[in-house]
Design a protein around this motif. Structure first.
Motif, PDB file in Angstrom:
ATOM      1  N   LEU A  10       1.000  -1.374   0.326  1.00 17.64           N
ATOM      2  CA  LEU A  10       0.050  -0.058  -0.072  1.00 17.64           C
ATOM      3  C   LEU A  10       1.032   1.568   0.222  1.00 17.64           C
ATOM      4  N   ILE A  11       0.486   2.041  -0.692  1.00 12.07           N
ATOM      5  CA  ILE A  11       1.637   3.316  -0.978  1.00 12.07           C
ATOM      6  C   ILE A  11       0.614   4.695  -0.996  1.00 12.07           C
ATOM      7  N   SER A  12       1.348   5.464  -0.938  1.00 10.10           N
ATOM      8  CA  SER A  12       0.253   6.916  -1.019  1.00 10.10           C
ATOM      9  C   SER A  12       1.077   8.264  -2.312  1.00 10.10           C
ATOM     10  N   GLY A  13       2.630   7.546  -2.079  1.00 12.12           N
ATOM     11  CA  GLY A  13       3.271   8.588  -3.306  1.00 12.12           C
ATOM     12  C   GLY A  13       4.601   8.425  -3.758  1.00 12.12           C
ATOM     13  N   ALA A  14       5.580   8.925  -3.947  1.00 16.63           N
ATOM     14  CA  ALA A  14       6.544   8.833  -4.981  1.00 16.63           C
ATOM     15  C   ALA A  14       6.708   7.187  -5.093  1.00 16.63           C
ATOM     16  N   GLY A  15       6.419   5.665  -3.512  1.00 13.00           N
ATOM     17  CA  GLY A  15       7.065   4.813  -4.326  1.00 13.00           C
ATOM     18  C   GLY A  15       8.260   4.268  -4.408  1.00 13.00           C
ATOM     19  N   PHE A 134       2.612   4.557   2.884  1.00 15.93           N
ATOM     20  CA  PHE A 134       0.738   5.206   2.916  1.00 15.93           C
ATOM     21  C   PHE A 134       1.161   5.861   4.276  1.00 15.93           C
ATOM     22  N   MET A 135       0.128   6.855   3.334  1.00 15.81           N
ATOM     23  CA  MET A 135      -0.022   7.658   4.732  1.00 15.81           C
ATOM     24  C   MET A 135      -1.455   7.808   5.540  1.00 15.81           C
ATOM     25  N   ARG A 136      -1.938   6.676   5.576  1.00 16.20           N
ATOM     26  CA  ARG A 136      -3.480   6.605   6.586  1.00 16.20           C
ATOM     27  C   ARG A 136      -2.941   5.014   7.675  1.00 16.20           C
ATOM     28  N   PHE A 166      10.086  10.599  17.666  1.00 18.50           N
ATOM     29  CA  PHE A 166       9.304  10.424  16.749  1.00 18.50           C
ATOM     30  C   PHE A 166       8.481   9.344  15.650  1.00 18.50           C
ATOM     31  N   PRO A 167       7.476   9.740  15.873  1.00 13.68           N
ATOM     32  CA  PRO A 167       6.524   8.800  15.309  1.00 13.68           C
ATOM     33  C   PRO A 167       5.411   9.638  14.488  1.00 13.68           C
ATOM     34  N   GLY A 168       4.685   9.188  13.735  1.00 15.83           N
ATOM     35  CA  GLY A 168       4.378  10.485  13.385  1.00 15.83           C
ATOM     36  C   GLY A 168       4.196  10.284  11.766  1.00 15.83           C
ATOM     37  N   VAL A 169       3.588  11.994  11.002  1.00 16.40           N
ATOM     38  CA  VAL A 169       4.044  11.664   9.580  1.00 16.40           C
ATOM     39  C   VAL A 169       4.954  11.820   8.864  1.00 16.40           C
ATOM     40  N   ASP A 170       6.487  12.616   9.108  1.00 15.75           N
ATOM     41  CA  ASP A 170       6.999  13.631   9.432  1.00 15.75           C
ATOM     42  C   ASP A 170       8.857  13.351  10.219  1.00 15.75           C
TER      43      ASP A 170
END
Ligand code: GRF
Length: 264
Positions: A10-15, A134-136, A166-170
């Motif tokens: 599962l991906i959301s972006g560049a891959g 995968f950003m979900r 540093f968990p989380g999106v970035d």
């Protein structure tokens, strides 16, 4: 399970991680193949990477489901096998003290999107699900339907930081902005929290005085492309097991944590 494993991504972006995994399968570094790739984003570049290798793809438009105006009657849309209280009791993503309406809305909308994911995935039997950018957040509703045997987790994620920091999106930006002298990446099994699951592997790099955030990301990604295939191959060789380990603190109290044991 030793042998050729069937991998779903599962991906959301560049891959770029997906590409590293596909390449590792094709070169024989991973005993397996990527059987299909899903995304929550129809524009994800990674979908084109998959298509170039003849891999089937699908998209589940989370936005259409989670946008409040588009989902007026959640009760009518949640999957029949969704048990709200069970999900609320097991999840560790959002504090249980949060506003109950918000909690209910969050987990109901995710379950609707996740049921659509599961429906797409049902067409392709697989051994391992890898989250590659995968950003979900996946909720217990979805996780329990993939990890049929809870003692043998089969969802992996790669995170751009040395967890549990540093968990989380970035993760790279958080590492950089904290002034860390070392950054890194982590591959872990997915559990009911956000980036909290048992750690399979980590790689670290030095952050030097002149490094920009872009350089930090680049250093990290290069290590991700080595680490993820290596961890997937451990799974393919059936060398990973999640065990409950007891630790004793200085004051004599004990606590248990699930950790990954790697067989030699
Ligand atoms: C990677 O940094 C990964 O750790 C994070 O999202 C990024 C995805 O990059 N979860 P890509 O799509 O694999 O290039």
């Amino acid at each position: 399970m030793a042998g050729n494993i069937r991998i779903v991504a599962l991906i959301s972006g560049a891959g770029s991680n997906l590409q590293a995994i596909i390449d590792a399968c094709e070169s024989g570094q991973i005993n397996g193949s990527v059987v299909f790739v899903g995304s929550d984003n129809a524009e994800a570049d990674g979908l084109n990477r998959a298509k170039k290798h003849g891999i089937s793809t699908f998209v589940v438009d989370y936005q259409a489901v989670v946008a409040p105006s588009r989902a007026p009657s959640l009760e009518a849309l949640v999957p029949k096998d969704f048990v709200l209280e069970r999900v609320l009791a097991s999840q560790h993503v959002i504090s249980a003290c949060s506003n109950r309406d918000k909690l209910v809305r969050y987990f109901c909308t995710r379950a609707i999107a996740e049921a659509a994911l599961l429906k797409e995935m049902a067409a392709y039997p697989f051994d391992l699900l890898v989250l590659a950018g995968f950003m979900r957040v996946l909720t217990p509703y979805f996780i329990d339907r993939i990890n049929i045997d809870p003692s043998r987790p089969r969802i992996m994620n790669i995170h751009p930081a040395l967890l549990p920091s540093f968990p989380g999106v970035d993760g790279y930006a958080d590492t950089y902005r904290y002034g860390c002298k070392v950054g890194g990446c982590t591959v872990h099994f997915v559990d009911y929290g956000e980036d909290t699951g048992p750690i399979i592997g980590q790689k670290a790099f030095e952050i030097e005085a002149g490094d920009t955030l872009e350089i930090v990301r680049e250093k990290g990604l290069r290590l991700e492309w080595e680490l993820y295939p290596a961890c997937i191959q451990l799974f393919a060789e059936d060398r990973l097991s999640v065990v409950s380990k007891t630790y004793t603190l200085q004051d004599g109290t004990t606590f248990k944590r699930k950790v990954v044991k790697i067989f030699r």
